[in-house]
Design a protein around this motif. Structure first.
Motif, mmCIF file in Angstrom:
data_model
loop_
_atom_site.group_PDB
_atom_site.id
_atom_site.type_symbol
_atom_site.label_atom_id
_atom_site.label_comp_id
_atom_site.label_asym_id
_atom_site.label_seq_id
_atom_site.Cartn_x
_atom_site.Cartn_y
_atom_site.Cartn_z
ATOM 1 N N VAL A 141 0.840 -1.215 0.000
ATOM 2 C CA VAL A 141 0.000 0.000 0.000
ATOM 3 C C VAL A 141 0.868 1.256 0.000
ATOM 4 O O VAL A 141 1.826 1.351 0.773
ATOM 5 C CB VAL A 141 -0.917 0.001 1.256
ATOM 6 N N PRO A 142 0.565 2.224 -0.874
ATOM 7 C CA PRO A 142 1.300 3.495 -0.835
ATOM 8 C C PRO A 142 1.079 4.192 0.502
ATOM 9 O O PRO A 142 -0.046 4.164 1.034
ATOM 10 C CB PRO A 142 0.711 4.297 -1.996
ATOM 11 N N ALA A 143 2.128 4.780 1.044
ATOM 12 C CA ALA A 143 2.050 5.298 2.424
ATOM 13 C C ALA A 143 2.458 6.769 2.491
ATOM 14 O O ALA A 143 3.550 7.144 2.070
ATOM 15 C CB ALA A 143 2.952 4.481 3.338
ATOM 16 N N THR A 185 -21.927 13.058 -3.198
ATOM 17 C CA THR A 185 -20.886 12.023 -3.212
ATOM 18 C C THR A 185 -19.532 12.715 -3.110
ATOM 19 O O THR A 185 -19.308 13.741 -3.755
ATOM 20 C CB THR A 185 -20.965 11.203 -4.525
ATOM 21 N N ARG A 186 -18.677 12.185 -2.233
ATOM 22 C CA ARG A 186 -17.370 12.806 -2.055
ATOM 23 C C ARG A 186 -16.267 11.799 -2.346
ATOM 24 O O ARG A 186 -16.418 10.599 -2.144
ATOM 25 C CB ARG A 186 -17.203 13.291 -0.608
ATOM 26 N N LEU A 187 -15.133 12.308 -2.800
ATOM 27 C CA LEU A 187 -13.940 11.473 -2.958
ATOM 28 C C LEU A 187 -13.250 11.357 -1.602
ATOM 29 O O LEU A 187 -13.141 12.359 -0.874
ATOM 30 C CB LEU A 187 -12.970 12.111 -3.962
ATOM 31 N N THR A 188 -12.825 10.165 -1.251
ATOM 32 C CA THR A 188 -12.151 10.001 0.042
ATOM 33 C C THR A 188 -11.178 8.826 0.019
ATOM 34 O O THR A 188 -11.409 7.834 -0.674
ATOM 35 C CB THR A 188 -13.162 9.775 1.187
ATOM 36 N N ILE A 189 -10.082 8.984 0.772
ATOM 37 C CA ILE A 189 -9.242 7.812 1.045
ATOM 38 C C ILE A 189 -10.021 6.899 1.990
ATOM 39 O O ILE A 189 -10.980 7.310 2.636
ATOM 40 C CB ILE A 189 -7.888 8.227 1.688
ATOM 41 N N THR A 190 -9.600 5.646 2.024
ATOM 42 C CA THR A 190 -10.282 4.638 2.838
ATOM 43 C C THR A 190 -9.403 4.214 4.021
ATOM 44 O O THR A 190 -8.235 4.612 4.105
ATOM 45 C CB THR A 190 -10.573 3.397 1.962
ATOM 46 N N TYR A 191 -9.945 3.360 4.887
ATOM 47 C CA TYR A 191 -9.163 2.926 6.047
ATOM 48 C C TYR A 191 -7.853 2.225 5.657
ATOM 49 O O TYR A 191 -6.821 2.449 6.319
ATOM 50 C CB TYR A 191 -10.000 1.999 6.932
ATOM 51 N N PRO A 192 -7.811 1.404 4.605
ATOM 52 C CA PRO A 192 -6.502 0.815 4.245
ATOM 53 C C PRO A 192 -5.431 1.875 3.976
ATOM 54 O O PRO A 192 -4.261 1.725 4.363
ATOM 55 C CB PRO A 192 -6.818 0.001 2.986
#
Ligand code: 6PG
Length: 269
Positions: A141-143, A185-192
């Motif tokens: 995963v990119p960090a 609707t919104r763009l969002t990063i997720t928990y991962p």
């Protein structure tokens, strides 16, 4: 969204700041300087909202950002509204106007989400490619080196709102998340993506955040999306006096660990 508290050991640093925006901005500058001394480039994800605006205004002050080498920092965002950067609603537009532009952040260091896209699902996939292209990996995963998050009075963070589909996402890194309570609707990063970050700071200010901060920090209320922010390093909370007003003093020492699945009270080292 699991309805039980996360069964993991979570370390937190909870700071209630007398002069929140200035002290948070000074902490950011110090953190970035130390990180840049260890690695040539760092990758920071910004957040949106009113608290972030206060923070960027302080950070943009010449005497505060004096030690910040913005040429060594790539900036991203954790979520975005379905609008172009020119909109007064845009998180990126706000960050650019208040901080990125005045601080002279080079264009090539700016990596925003395409909130204006007709197809937000395609924009989410496009931003996943941006993250994979620019960020070092933690495993697969990119960090981010540092992920800044805000918190709503309802305990949402980024655009992970209560009872929305994105809360259950465990594969995708960025999604278009329908949020009925705000009718968009919104763009969002997720928990991962949050979990992979090297450092996560949650900033919150105002009395309207005190209950959510108390529920997330002391009660570890699983109904709040922000409760499930569990990074690999101690989670840092930066609160103003009002947002921290419901916390018991014992949690306000430098390092508090909170464990779950047991009756261990939060302890502070
Ligand atoms: C957004 C943010 C959101 C924000 C919180 C807090 O798009 O609004 O990313 O997560 O950080 O809602 O916002 P306020 O500081 O305005 O309460």
């Amino acid at each position: 969204m699991p309805d039980t508290a996360p069964e993991v050991e979570l370390h937190m640093q909870v700071h209630v700041l007398e002069d929140f925006p200035t002290q948070a901005a000074q902490r950011f500058v110090s953190w970035c300087a130390a990180k840049i001394s260890q690695q040539a480039r760092i990758h920071v994800a910004l957040t949106g909202g009113g608290t972030a605006k206060e923070f960027y205004e302080a950070l943009a002050r010449p005497e505060v950002r004096a030690g910040l080498d913005v040429r060594a920092i790539d900036f991203y965002e954790g979520d975005e509204r379905p609008v172009p950067p020119s909109s007064s609603e845009s998180n990126w537009g706000m960050a650019e106007a208040i901080f990125l532009d005045p601080a002279g952040v080079p264009a090539e260091n700016r990596h925003r989400m395409l909130g204006e896209a007709e197809d937000l699902h395609a924009a989410a996939r496009e931003y996943e490619h941006v993250l994979c292209e620019h960020l070092p990996r933690h495993g697969e995963v990119p960090a981010f080196d540092l992920l800044l998050l805000g918190m709503g009075a309802n305990g949402h963070t980024a655009s992970l709102f209560p009872e929305t589909a994105a809360l259950a996402e465990r594969e995708r890194l960025v999604v278009a998340n329908p949020v009925p309570e705000i009718g968009m609707t919104r763009l969002t990063i997720t928990y991962p993506m949050i979990k992979a970050a090297h450092a996560v700071w949650i900033i919150a200010s105002g009395q309207e955040k005190a209950e959510a901060a108390y529920r997330a920090i002391e009660l570890r209320d699983p109904l709040l999306p922000v409760t499930h922010v569990m990074p690999r390093s101690p989670l840092v909370w930066l609160l103003d006096q009002a947002a921290g007003s419901k916390l018991s003093h014992r949690l306000l020492s430098p390092l508090c660990s909170v464990s779950h699945g047991s009756d261990v009270n939060p302890t502070c080292e």
